[in-house]
Enzyme design. Structure first.
Site, PDB file in Angstrom:
ATOM      1  N   HIS A  64       5.786 -28.648  -1.439  1.00  0.00           N
ATOM      2  CA  HIS A  64       5.492 -29.984  -1.977  1.00  0.00           C
ATOM      3  C   HIS A  64       6.491 -30.990  -1.381  1.00  0.00           C
ATOM      4  O   HIS A  64       7.666 -30.649  -1.185  1.00  0.00           O
ATOM      5  CB  HIS A  64       5.656 -29.934  -3.504  1.00  0.00           C
ATOM      6  CG  HIS A  64       4.964 -31.049  -4.237  1.00  0.00           C
ATOM      7  ND1 HIS A  64       5.304 -32.373  -4.071  1.00  0.00           N
ATOM      8  CD2 HIS A  64       3.968 -31.024  -5.140  1.00  0.00           C
ATOM      9  CE1 HIS A  64       4.555 -33.117  -4.870  1.00  0.00           C
ATOM     10  NE2 HIS A  64       3.724 -32.334  -5.525  1.00  0.00           N
ATOM     11  N   GLY A 108       5.522 -24.711  -3.142  1.00  0.00           N
ATOM     12  CA  GLY A 108       4.071 -24.784  -3.356  1.00  0.00           C
ATOM     13  C   GLY A 108       3.273 -24.313  -2.150  1.00  0.00           C
ATOM     14  O   GLY A 108       2.110 -23.950  -2.282  1.00  0.00           O
ATOM     15  N   TYR A 138       6.376 -25.062 -13.127  1.00  0.00           N
ATOM     16  CA  TYR A 138       5.115 -24.775 -12.444  1.00  0.00           C
ATOM     17  C   TYR A 138       3.969 -24.815 -13.450  1.00  0.00           C
ATOM     18  O   TYR A 138       4.172 -24.679 -14.657  1.00  0.00           O
ATOM     19  CB  TYR A 138       5.190 -23.424 -11.724  1.00  0.00           C
ATOM     20  CG  TYR A 138       4.530 -23.480 -10.367  1.00  0.00           C
ATOM     21  CD1 TYR A 138       5.051 -24.314  -9.372  1.00  0.00           C
ATOM     22  CD2 TYR A 138       3.398 -22.756 -10.071  1.00  0.00           C
ATOM     23  CE1 TYR A 138       4.453 -24.396  -8.122  1.00  0.00           C
ATOM     24  CE2 TYR A 138       2.785 -22.840  -8.821  1.00  0.00           C
ATOM     25  CZ  TYR A 138       3.326 -23.665  -7.858  1.00  0.00           C
ATOM     26  OH  TYR A 138       2.725 -23.749  -6.627  1.00  0.00           O
TER      27      TYR A 138
HETATM   28  O1  YXS Z   1      17.130 -35.536   6.004  1.00  0.00           O
HETATM   29  P1  YXS Z   1      15.846 -35.952   6.684  1.00  0.00           P
HETATM   30  O2  YXS Z   1      15.367 -37.324   6.320  1.00  0.00           O
HETATM   31  O3  YXS Z   1      15.841 -35.654   8.163  1.00  0.00           O
HETATM   32  O4  YXS Z   1      14.685 -34.984   6.070  1.00  0.00           O
HETATM   33  C1  YXS Z   1      14.863 -33.586   6.147  1.00  0.00           C
HETATM   34  C2  YXS Z   1      14.447 -32.996   4.814  1.00  0.00           C
HETATM   35  O5  YXS Z   1      14.861 -33.771   3.704  1.00  0.00           O
HETATM   36  C3  YXS Z   1      12.940 -33.031   4.954  1.00  0.00           C
HETATM   37  N1  YXS Z   1      12.315 -32.045   4.067  1.00  0.00           N
HETATM   38  C4  YXS Z   1      11.567 -32.371   2.999  1.00  0.00           C
HETATM   39  N2  YXS Z   1      11.230 -33.579   2.488  1.00  0.00           N
HETATM   40  C5  YXS Z   1      10.448 -33.558   1.361  1.00  0.00           C
HETATM   41  N3  YXS Z   1      10.022 -32.421   0.752  1.00  0.00           N
HETATM   42  C6  YXS Z   1      10.346 -31.212   1.254  1.00  0.00           C
HETATM   43  N4  YXS Z   1       9.875 -30.103   0.640  1.00  0.00           N
HETATM   44  C7  YXS Z   1      11.164 -31.148   2.420  1.00  0.00           C
HETATM   45  N5  YXS Z   1      11.703 -30.143   3.160  1.00  0.00           N
HETATM   46  C8  YXS Z   1      12.393 -30.713   4.154  1.00  0.00           C
HETATM   47  O6  YXS Z   1      12.670 -32.705   6.289  1.00  0.00           O
HETATM   48  C9  YXS Z   1      13.796 -33.076   7.109  1.00  0.00           C
HETATM   49  C10 YXS Z   1      14.258 -31.840   7.873  1.00  0.00           C
HETATM   50  O7  YXS Z   1      14.727 -30.937   6.889  1.00  0.00           O
HETATM   51  P2  YXS Z   1      16.005 -30.010   7.155  1.00  0.00           P
HETATM   52  O8  YXS Z   1      17.032 -30.803   7.911  1.00  0.00           O
HETATM   53  O9  YXS Z   1      16.396 -29.425   5.865  1.00  0.00           O
HETATM   54  O10 YXS Z   1      15.384 -28.905   8.132  1.00  0.00           O
HETATM   55  P3  YXS Z   1      15.926 -27.434   8.391  1.00  0.00           P
HETATM   56  O11 YXS Z   1      15.146 -26.934   9.529  1.00  0.00           O
HETATM   57  O12 YXS Z   1      17.406 -27.438   8.443  1.00  0.00           O
HETATM   58  O13 YXS Z   1      15.543 -26.609   7.071  1.00  0.00           O
HETATM   59  C11 YXS Z   1      14.193 -26.346   6.831  1.00  0.00           C
HETATM   60  C12 YXS Z   1      14.031 -25.911   5.356  1.00  0.00           C
HETATM   61  C13 YXS Z   1      12.539 -25.791   5.014  1.00  0.00           C
HETATM   62  C14 YXS Z   1      14.756 -24.556   5.136  1.00  0.00           C
HETATM   63  C15 YXS Z   1      14.704 -27.008   4.468  1.00  0.00           C
HETATM   64  O14 YXS Z   1      14.168 -28.289   4.831  1.00  0.00           O
HETATM   65  C16 YXS Z   1      14.421 -26.780   3.010  1.00  0.00           C
HETATM   66  O15 YXS Z   1      15.003 -25.895   2.348  1.00  0.00           O
HETATM   67  N6  YXS Z   1      13.439 -27.583   2.472  1.00  0.00           N
HETATM   68  C17 YXS Z   1      13.079 -27.483   1.075  1.00  0.00           C
HETATM   69  C18 YXS Z   1      12.237 -26.221   0.818  1.00  0.00           C
HETATM   70  C19 YXS Z   1      11.863 -26.209  -0.669  1.00  0.00           C
HETATM   71  O16 YXS Z   1      12.709 -25.936  -1.531  1.00  0.00           O
HETATM   72  N7  YXS Z   1      10.639 -26.579  -0.962  1.00  0.00           N
HETATM   73  C20 YXS Z   1      10.113 -26.684  -2.321  1.00  0.00           C
HETATM   74  C21 YXS Z   1       9.613 -28.120  -2.542  1.00  0.00           C
HETATM   75  S1  YXS Z   1       9.094 -28.361  -4.230  1.00  0.00           S
HETATM   76  C22 YXS Z   1       7.651 -27.442  -4.344  1.00  0.00           C
HETATM   77  O17 YXS Z   1       7.095 -27.011  -3.345  1.00  0.00           O
HETATM   78  C23 YXS Z   1       7.064 -27.175  -5.671  1.00  0.00           C
HETATM   79  C24 YXS Z   1       6.945 -28.363  -6.541  1.00  0.00           C
HETATM   80  S2  YXS Z   1       7.913 -25.855  -6.455  1.00  0.00           S
HETATM   81  O18 YXS Z   1       9.347 -26.081  -6.198  1.00  0.00           O
HETATM   82  O19 YXS Z   1       7.636 -25.944  -7.854  1.00  0.00           O
HETATM   83  O20 YXS Z   1       7.419 -24.680  -5.847  1.00  0.00           O
END
Ligand code: YXS
Length: 259
Positions: A64, A108, A138
């Protein structure tokens, strides 16, 4: 710039997530493009859809879009939420959707992949369900997606630990159909799709809808439904929920107090 790429050939429609700047986060704009693509595939009589990230992607989808999660005490995964809308679009699409997975799948996006009809992945692909990590309550149909594909203890481990699980382990558990080496994955997936394309599209489409209805057939009293919603409301009105989102935005570890 389009947030997805699409292609149709031999009755097979491909959707490639193309939003790497945000690690293919499932933003509302991207979800709208996917829904439009699926509607076009239906128009064109596509018999199998493949949902993938660009070849060699390190991150399949970051889940998400956290920037689109509300902080003002509103249900973060309500009916109109982009993720909920996307899951329903995949389930309602009148042909099988094959998730082709390379890289890491988060939050998500795990549910999105599990809601697809078949999953093929590289050995190194991983899946991390993150509601507990982000403090997100969730929703019931989302948890049912996990319970419909994973044994209860595995669903609990995925959701309670929020730690990545590899495709290899999930294949061993019967959650993923095939784990295939990256260099063979695309050809394997298209062969799988062709095996479906050659069958009766009417029977396949009707069986997909029958299986969806049967998988969702859960007796739930109004009292139970209200209890489920009340439990979620406690979370999305909590300090911990706001802390989870703020910590993500501030790129720091959250401090949860259970309140
Ligand atoms: O800092 P900038 O502006 O360059 O942006 C960064 C991140 O903030 C952005 N980004 C996201 N923005 C919004 N929503 C996201 N889910 C998201 N994930 C990343 O993308 C730019 C590059 O990210 P960065 O620097 O962290 O890349 P990386 O290659 O070092 O790491 C990749 C990840 C995927 C390991 C890392 O971005 C990460 O851990 N992202 C969050 C993964 C996560 O926790 N997703 C859950 C989202 S909430 C959801 O899905 C549900 C509601 S729930 O949680 O209930 O399941």
């Amino acid at each position: 710039m389009s947030l997805i790429l699409t292609h149709i050939a031999e009755g097979i429609g491909s959707i490639t997530l193309n939003y790497q700047i945000k690690r293919n986060a499932l933003a509302a704009a991207m979800v709208d493009e996917i829904a439009t693509a699926l509607a076009d595939f239906t128009q064109q009589g596509v018999r199998v859809a493949i949902l993938r990230a660009e070849p060699g992607a390190r991150v399949w989808s970051a889940g998400h879009d956290v920037d689109e999660l509300p902080e003002n005490g509103v249900d973060p995964l309500g009916w109109q939420d982009p993720l909920r809308t996307l899951i329903r679009a995949i389930e309602a699409f009148p042909a099988p959707v094959i998730a082709l997975i390379e890289g890491s799948v988060w939050g998500g996006a795990c549910e999105l992949v599990f809601a697809c009809d078949l999953i093929v992945a590289t050995p190194g692909a991983s899946f991390a369900a993150t509601p507990a990590k982000l403090g997100v309550p969730y929703n019931a149909s989302g948890l049912l997606t996990f319970l419909n594909v994973a044994p209860a203890h595995i669903a609990r481990e995925l959701l309670f630990t929020a730690k990545p699980m590899t495709a290899t382990r999930l294949e061993r558990l019967g959650i993923i159909n095939h784990v295939i080496a990256a260099e063979e994955l695309e050809a394997f997936t298209h062969d799988l799709a062709r095996a479906i394309v050659q069958n009766s599209p009417l029977v396949v489409s009707v069986m997909k809808e029958q299986l969806r209805i049967l998988a969702g057939a859960q007796a739930l009293s109004p009292q139970d439904f209200e209890r489920l919603q009340g439990l979620r409301r406690v979370v999305y009105r909590s300090r911990d929920y706001r802390e989870g989102i703020r910590a993500f935005r501030e790129k720091r570890k959250p401090t949860y107090l259970g309140e």
